[in-house]
Motif scaffolding. Structure first.
Motif, PDB file in Angstrom:
ATOM      1  N   ASN A   1       7.206  10.680   1.920  1.00 48.90           N
ATOM      2  CA  ASN A   1       7.208   9.432   1.142  1.00 48.90           C
ATOM      3  C   ASN A   1       7.331   8.218   2.044  1.00 48.90           C
ATOM      4  OD1 ASN A   1       6.882  10.758  -1.297  1.00 48.90           O
ATOM      5  ND2 ASN A   1       9.065  10.921  -1.670  1.00 48.90           N
ATOM      6  N   GLU A   2       8.174   8.325   3.062  1.00 50.50           N
ATOM      7  CA  GLU A   2       8.325   7.221   4.012  1.00 50.50           C
ATOM      8  C   GLU A   2       7.013   6.998   4.772  1.00 50.50           C
ATOM      9  OE1 GLU A   2      10.890   6.046   8.005  1.00 50.50           O
ATOM     10  OE2 GLU A   2      11.579   7.689   6.744  1.00 50.50           O
ATOM     11  N   ASP A   3       6.392   8.086   5.207  1.00 49.67           N
ATOM     12  CA  ASP A   3       5.130   8.003   5.933  1.00 49.67           C
ATOM     13  C   ASP A   3       4.039   7.382   5.054  1.00 49.67           C
ATOM     14  OD1 ASP A   3       3.580   8.490   8.281  1.00 49.67           O
ATOM     15  OD2 ASP A   3       2.684  10.236   7.310  1.00 49.67           O
ATOM     16  N   ILE A   4       4.015   7.781   3.789  1.00 46.19           N
ATOM     17  CA  ILE A   4       3.034   7.221   2.847  1.00 46.19           C
ATOM     18  C   ILE A   4       3.262   5.722   2.679  1.00 46.19           C
ATOM     19  CG2 ILE A   4       2.391   7.172   0.407  1.00 46.19           C
ATOM     20  CD1 ILE A   4       2.779  10.239   0.416  1.00 46.19           C
ATOM     21  N   ALA A   5       4.527   5.330   2.544  1.00 44.26           N
ATOM     22  CA  ALA A   5       4.840   3.908   2.374  1.00 44.26           C
ATOM     23  C   ALA A   5       4.426   3.101   3.608  1.00 44.26           C
ATOM     24  CB  ALA A   5       6.327   3.726   2.101  1.00 44.26           C
ATOM     25  N   VAL A   6       4.716   3.643   4.797  1.00 43.11           N
ATOM     26  CA  VAL A   6       4.358   2.950   6.033  1.00 43.11           C
ATOM     27  C   VAL A   6       2.835   2.810   6.143  1.00 43.11           C
ATOM     28  CG1 VAL A   6       4.314   3.195   8.559  1.00 43.11           C
ATOM     29  CG2 VAL A   6       6.443   3.547   7.308  1.00 43.11           C
ATOM     30  N   LYS A   7       2.133   3.892   5.859  1.00 39.17           N
ATOM     31  CA  LYS A   7       0.674   3.857   5.988  1.00 39.17           C
ATOM     32  C   LYS A   7       0.036   2.980   4.912  1.00 39.17           C
ATOM     33  CE  LYS A   7       0.254   8.078   8.574  1.00 39.17           C
ATOM     34  NZ  LYS A   7      -0.198   9.450   8.654  1.00 39.17           N
ATOM     35  N   THR A   8       0.603   2.968   3.727  1.00 39.44           N
ATOM     36  CA  THR A   8       0.096   2.096   2.666  1.00 39.44           C
ATOM     37  C   THR A   8       0.272   0.630   3.058  1.00 39.44           C
ATOM     38  OG1 THR A   8       0.597   3.745   0.984  1.00 39.44           O
ATOM     39  CG2 THR A   8       0.330   1.493   0.230  1.00 39.44           C
ATOM     40  N   THR A   9       1.441   0.290   3.598  1.00 40.17           N
ATOM     41  CA  THR A   9       1.694  -1.082   4.042  1.00 40.17           C
ATOM     42  C   THR A   9       0.741  -1.470   5.166  1.00 40.17           C
ATOM     43  OG1 THR A   9       4.024  -0.863   3.438  1.00 40.17           O
ATOM     44  CG2 THR A   9       3.466  -2.643   4.943  1.00 40.17           C
ATOM     45  N   ALA A  10       0.559  -0.558   6.121  1.00 39.12           N
ATOM     46  CA  ALA A  10      -0.358  -0.835   7.228  1.00 39.12           C
ATOM     47  C   ALA A  10      -1.781  -1.021   6.705  1.00 39.12           C
ATOM     48  CB  ALA A  10      -0.316   0.296   8.253  1.00 39.12           C
ATOM     49  N   SER A  11      -2.177  -0.206   5.770  1.00 43.67           N
ATOM     50  CA  SER A  11      -3.510  -0.321   5.174  1.00 43.67           C
ATOM     51  C   SER A  11      -3.663  -1.655   4.449  1.00 43.67           C
ATOM     52  CB  SER A  11      -3.757   0.837   4.214  1.00 43.67           C
ATOM     53  OG  SER A  11      -4.972   0.685   3.536  1.00 43.67           O
ATOM     54  N   ASP A  12      -2.634  -2.037   3.705  1.00 40.80           N
ATOM     55  CA  ASP A  12      -2.670  -3.316   2.992  1.00 40.80           C
ATOM     56  C   ASP A  12      -2.810  -4.485   3.969  1.00 40.80           C
ATOM     57  OD1 ASP A  12      -2.429  -1.941   0.627  1.00 40.80           O
ATOM     58  OD2 ASP A  12      -0.299  -2.409   0.333  1.00 40.80           O
ATOM     59  N   HIS A  13      -2.042  -4.426   5.064  1.00 32.20           N
ATOM     60  CA  HIS A  13      -2.113  -5.493   6.067  1.00 32.20           C
ATOM     61  C   HIS A  13      -3.506  -5.536   6.707  1.00 32.20           C
ATOM     62  CE1 HIS A  13       2.000  -6.917   5.994  1.00 32.20           C
ATOM     63  NE2 HIS A  13       2.452  -5.678   6.079  1.00 32.20           N
ATOM     64  N   LYS A  14      -4.052  -4.388   7.012  1.00 35.94           N
ATOM     65  CA  LYS A  14      -5.372  -4.346   7.639  1.00 35.94           C
ATOM     66  C   LYS A  14      -6.445  -4.826   6.672  1.00 35.94           C
ATOM     67  CE  LYS A  14      -4.215  -0.857  11.046  1.00 35.94           C
ATOM     68  NZ  LYS A  14      -4.400   0.508  11.522  1.00 35.94           N
ATOM     69  N   THR A  15      -6.311  -4.462   5.406  1.00 32.56           N
ATOM     70  CA  THR A  15      -7.266  -4.931   4.399  1.00 32.56           C
ATOM     71  C   THR A  15      -7.203  -6.446   4.268  1.00 32.56           C
ATOM     72  OG1 THR A  15      -7.085  -2.856   3.190  1.00 32.56           O
ATOM     73  CG2 THR A  15      -7.933  -4.726   1.970  1.00 32.56           C
ATOM     74  N   SER A  16      -5.994  -6.981   4.239  1.00 34.02           N
ATOM     75  CA  SER A  16      -5.806  -8.431   4.150  1.00 34.02           C
ATOM     76  C   SER A  16      -6.400  -9.125   5.374  1.00 34.02           C
ATOM     77  CB  SER A  16      -4.320  -8.744   4.026  1.00 34.02           C
ATOM     78  OG  SER A  16      -4.096 -10.124   4.076  1.00 34.02           O
ATOM     79  N   LYS A  17      -6.144  -8.570   6.543  1.00 23.74           N
ATOM     80  CA  LYS A  17      -6.678  -9.158   7.785  1.00 23.74           C
ATOM     81  C   LYS A  17      -8.200  -9.109   7.781  1.00 23.74           C
ATOM     82  CE  LYS A  17      -6.022  -9.638  12.553  1.00 23.74           C
ATOM     83  NZ  LYS A  17      -5.285 -10.755  13.017  1.00 23.74           N
TER      84      LYS A  17
END
Length: 168
Positions: free
Chosen positions: A110-126
């Motif tokens: 769950n922690e790994d999923i949350a980290v990767k989701t946040t990273a994906s969101d940041h990359k999508t925004s960028k």
């Protein structure tokens, strides 16, 4: 799903081991009571008047059970009881370990999923920001190119007037 099946199997094994322990304890008590009474005054007499001399001989002496072997069956039941107790303890320990490992795995996942989701969101925004910047820069480049083309056209128009054509 796999963990739930494993848990159900472990719970069933533990309950079976507990039930078996109770059954073996009852059987041991019955045998101890029987052998305790058989060694005393109580006896299982057989009246064998019609069966001949062998039965008459058996009828004279009280039946006291297989006293020398009573430790064997009681000891055997005690070994079975300890085996069921060990099975219960080992299964409980295995269930606890599996449950702990599962919880740890789920927490890490769950922690790994949350980290990767946040990273994906940041990359999508960028990426969206960069696409907007690229679109803006292309628009500005097009406008600048139009201005340059207009300036070159005007230059080409003025060029003949500005050049000395010499004396005529």
């Amino acid at each position: 799903e796999i963990r739930e099946k494993e848990k159900a199997t472990n719970v069933l094994t533990i309950s079976d081991a507990k039930a078996a322990q109770v059954a073996v304890e009852r059987a041991t008590k019955v045998l101890k009571d029987f052998y305790g009474k058989a060694s005393g005054d109580a006896s299982l007499l057989q009246s064998g008047g019609q069966l001949g001399d062998e039965m008459a001989q058996a009828a004279r002496a009280p039946y006291k059970g297989m006293q020398s072997e009573s430790g064997g069956i009681v000891g055997f039941l005690e070994v079975i009881l300890s085996d069921f107790a060990r099975l219960e303890a080992e299964t409980s320990a295995a269930e606890d370990a599996a449950s702990t490992a599962y919880e740890k795995f789920m927490d890490e996942s769950n922690e790994d999923i949350a980290v990767k989701t946040t990273a994906s969101d940041h990359k999508t925004s960028k990426r969206e920001q960069l696409e907007a910047t690229i679109a803006s820069e292309k628009k500005e480049l097009d406008l600048t190119q139009q201005e340059l083309d207009a300036a070159l056209a005007y230059f080409d128009k003025l060029k003949p007037e500005c050049l000395d054509k010499g004396l005529s």
